[in-house]
Write a protein that holds these residues in place. Structure first.
Motif, mmCIF file in Angstrom:
data_model
loop_
_atom_site.group_PDB
_atom_site.id
_atom_site.type_symbol
_atom_site.label_atom_id
_atom_site.label_comp_id
_atom_site.label_asym_id
_atom_site.label_seq_id
_atom_site.Cartn_x
_atom_site.Cartn_y
_atom_site.Cartn_z
ATOM 1 N N THR A 23 0.958 -1.243 -0.081
ATOM 2 C CA THR A 23 -0.039 0.154 0.046
ATOM 3 C C THR A 23 0.841 1.255 -0.099
ATOM 4 O O THR A 23 1.757 1.484 0.797
ATOM 5 C CB THR A 23 -0.904 0.123 1.257
ATOM 6 N N ALA A 24 0.862 2.337 -1.066
ATOM 7 C CA ALA A 24 1.583 3.326 -0.926
ATOM 8 C C ALA A 24 0.742 4.511 -1.023
ATOM 9 O O ALA A 24 -0.374 4.478 -1.665
ATOM 10 C CB ALA A 24 2.404 3.119 -2.376
ATOM 11 N N GLU A 25 0.990 5.692 -0.401
ATOM 12 C CA GLU A 25 0.316 6.913 -0.342
ATOM 13 C C GLU A 25 1.350 7.900 -1.117
ATOM 14 O O GLU A 25 2.294 8.128 -0.661
ATOM 15 C CB GLU A 25 0.105 7.329 0.936
ATOM 16 N N PHE A 66 5.069 1.857 -11.066
ATOM 17 C CA PHE A 66 3.906 2.965 -11.099
ATOM 18 C C PHE A 66 4.534 4.034 -10.947
ATOM 19 O O PHE A 66 4.069 4.854 -11.543
ATOM 20 C CB PHE A 66 3.002 2.353 -10.062
ATOM 21 N N ILE A 67 5.564 4.288 -10.263
ATOM 22 C CA ILE A 67 6.274 5.564 -9.698
ATOM 23 C C ILE A 67 6.829 6.080 -11.246
ATOM 24 O O ILE A 67 6.553 7.299 -11.614
ATOM 25 C CB ILE A 67 7.289 5.574 -8.749
ATOM 26 N N GLU A 68 7.534 5.097 -11.824
ATOM 27 C CA GLU A 68 7.895 5.690 -13.205
ATOM 28 C C GLU A 68 6.675 6.138 -14.317
ATOM 29 O O GLU A 68 6.855 7.098 -14.856
ATOM 30 C CB GLU A 68 8.620 4.497 -13.940
ATOM 31 N N PHE A 69 5.772 5.336 -14.396
ATOM 32 C CA PHE A 69 4.666 5.596 -15.204
ATOM 33 C C PHE A 69 4.014 7.048 -14.569
ATOM 34 O O PHE A 69 3.719 7.812 -15.439
ATOM 35 C CB PHE A 69 3.291 4.648 -14.858
ATOM 36 N N TRP A 70 3.897 7.424 -13.488
ATOM 37 C CA TRP A 70 3.454 8.572 -12.716
ATOM 38 C C TRP A 70 4.427 9.844 -13.450
ATOM 39 O O TRP A 70 3.797 10.872 -13.841
ATOM 40 C CB TRP A 70 3.472 8.631 -11.411
ATOM 41 N N GLN A 71 5.601 9.474 -13.001
ATOM 42 C CA GLN A 71 6.724 10.620 -13.743
ATOM 43 C C GLN A 71 6.382 10.984 -15.170
ATOM 44 O O GLN A 71 6.809 11.944 -15.517
ATOM 45 C CB GLN A 71 7.951 10.210 -13.230
ATOM 46 N N GLU A 72 6.203 9.860 -15.821
ATOM 47 C CA GLU A 72 6.134 9.953 -17.352
ATOM 48 C C GLU A 72 5.039 10.480 -17.895
ATOM 49 O O GLU A 72 4.816 11.328 -18.770
ATOM 50 C CB GLU A 72 6.504 8.629 -17.971
ATOM 51 N N LYS A 73 3.613 9.997 -17.163
ATOM 52 C CA LYS A 73 2.580 10.432 -17.613
ATOM 53 C C LYS A 73 1.542 11.541 -17.131
ATOM 54 O O LYS A 73 0.765 11.917 -17.448
ATOM 55 C CB LYS A 73 1.673 8.962 -18.151
ATOM 56 N N ILE A 74 1.811 11.548 -16.025
ATOM 57 C CA ILE A 74 0.915 12.322 -15.126
ATOM 58 C C ILE A 74 1.525 13.707 -14.661
ATOM 59 O O ILE A 74 2.804 14.007 -14.380
ATOM 60 C CB ILE A 74 0.588 11.694 -13.587
ATOM 61 N N GLU A 75 0.775 14.807 -14.845
ATOM 62 C CA GLU A 75 1.164 16.086 -14.886
ATOM 63 C C GLU A 75 1.500 16.805 -13.407
ATOM 64 O O GLU A 75 2.437 17.446 -13.526
ATOM 65 C CB GLU A 75 0.204 17.233 -15.207
ATOM 66 N N GLY A 76 0.889 15.939 -12.527
ATOM 67 C CA GLY A 76 1.047 16.488 -11.233
ATOM 68 C C GLY A 76 2.527 15.839 -10.622
ATOM 69 O O GLY A 76 2.449 14.767 -10.254
ATOM 70 N N PRO A 77 3.498 16.575 -10.250
ATOM 71 C CA PRO A 77 4.712 16.137 -9.827
ATOM 72 C C PRO A 77 4.703 15.612 -8.411
ATOM 73 O O PRO A 77 3.974 16.126 -7.750
ATOM 74 C CB PRO A 77 5.785 17.436 -9.787
ATOM 75 N N LEU A 78 5.458 14.355 -8.229
ATOM 76 C CA LEU A 78 5.345 13.884 -6.781
ATOM 77 C C LEU A 78 6.129 14.532 -5.848
ATOM 78 O O LEU A 78 7.308 15.276 -6.304
ATOM 79 C CB LEU A 78 5.890 12.580 -6.925
ATOM 80 N N HIS A 79 5.619 14.834 -4.840
ATOM 81 C CA HIS A 79 6.122 15.455 -3.688
ATOM 82 C C HIS A 79 6.928 14.387 -2.731
ATOM 83 O O HIS A 79 8.025 14.295 -2.492
ATOM 84 C CB HIS A 79 5.243 16.055 -2.804
ATOM 85 N N SER A 80 6.295 13.291 -2.404
ATOM 86 C CA SER A 80 6.791 12.126 -1.685
ATOM 87 C C SER A 80 6.000 10.900 -2.043
ATOM 88 O O SER A 80 4.679 11.123 -2.228
ATOM 89 C CB SER A 80 6.688 12.520 -0.178
ATOM 90 N N VAL A 81 6.427 9.776 -1.195
ATOM 91 C CA VAL A 81 5.755 8.369 -1.513
ATOM 92 C C VAL A 81 6.034 7.867 -0.014
ATOM 93 O O VAL A 81 7.110 7.664 0.317
ATOM 94 C CB VAL A 81 6.156 7.684 -2.726
ATOM 95 N N ARG A 82 5.006 7.141 0.540
ATOM 96 C CA ARG A 82 5.108 6.388 1.827
ATOM 97 C C ARG A 82 4.477 5.174 1.388
ATOM 98 O O ARG A 82 3.228 5.100 0.971
ATOM 99 C CB ARG A 82 4.308 7.125 3.100
ATOM 100 N N PHE A 83 5.115 4.027 1.762
ATOM 101 C CA PHE A 83 4.552 2.836 1.332
ATOM 102 C C PHE A 83 4.988 1.711 2.563
ATOM 103 O O PHE A 83 5.914 1.880 3.556
ATOM 104 C CB PHE A 83 4.990 2.230 0.271
ATOM 105 N N THR A 84 3.968 0.643 2.611
ATOM 106 C CA THR A 84 4.176 -0.235 3.559
ATOM 107 C C THR A 84 3.752 -1.705 2.836
ATOM 108 O O THR A 84 3.062 -1.586 1.786
ATOM 109 C CB THR A 84 3.262 -0.144 4.729
ATOM 110 N N HIS A 85 4.571 -2.629 3.441
ATOM 111 C CA HIS A 85 4.409 -4.053 2.480
ATOM 112 C C HIS A 85 4.210 -5.138 3.648
ATOM 113 O O HIS A 85 4.644 -5.200 4.592
ATOM 114 C CB HIS A 85 5.810 -4.301 1.915
ATOM 115 N N ARG A 86 3.133 -5.979 3.490
ATOM 116 C CA ARG A 86 2.796 -6.866 4.134
ATOM 117 C C ARG A 86 2.557 -8.190 3.716
ATOM 118 O O ARG A 86 1.700 -8.308 2.818
ATOM 119 C CB ARG A 86 1.311 -6.558 5.000
ATOM 120 N N THR A 87 3.435 -9.176 3.829
ATOM 121 C CA THR A 87 2.939 -10.623 3.592
ATOM 122 C C THR A 87 1.973 -11.257 4.199
ATOM 123 O O THR A 87 2.067 -11.493 5.449
ATOM 124 C CB THR A 87 4.491 -11.418 3.669
ATOM 125 N N LEU A 88 0.980 -11.435 3.534
ATOM 126 C CA LEU A 88 -0.131 -12.164 4.137
ATOM 127 C C LEU A 88 -0.045 -13.603 4.513
ATOM 128 O O LEU A 88 -0.556 -14.209 5.613
ATOM 129 C CB LEU A 88 -1.573 -11.706 3.536
#
Length: 89
Positions: A17-19, A51-73
């Motif tokens: 999950t990433a914000e 997805f971050i690469e896609f965002w930087q190439e295709k989305i106009e809103g520049p990223l400020h920061s990304v927080r993420f967590t990973h959980r193996t269920l």
């Protein structure tokens, strides 16, 4: 053919999950957030970084920061065949 969640988890995938905080294209002083969730492999996180690469190439809103967590269920070692039967009344 797309695999379901259980098949992915048995192959070692976990829920990531990433914000994303990004600046609005027309109002650079305004931050907005976007939540992204996908099954991904730790520690490399190829889907997240893709997805971050896609965002930087295709989305106009520049990223400020990304927080993420990973959980193996679940993992492959957690599955076991149980043979038995309980009869109630």
């Amino acid at each position: 053919m797309q695999e379901n969640a259980t098949e992915l988890m048995l192959k070692g995938y976990g829920l990531t999950t990433a914000e994303f905080f990004y600046r609005m294209p027309d109002y650079r002083n305004v931050l907005n957030s976007f939540i992204w969730q996908e099954y991904d492999l730790a520690p490399d996180h190829p889907r997240l970084f893709g997805f971050i690469e896609f965002w930087q190439e295709k989305i106009e809103g520049p990223l400020h920061s990304v927080r993420f967590t990973h959980r193996t269920l679940i993992g492959p070692s957690e599955w076991r065949n149980v043979v038995g039967e309980f009869t109630l009344h």
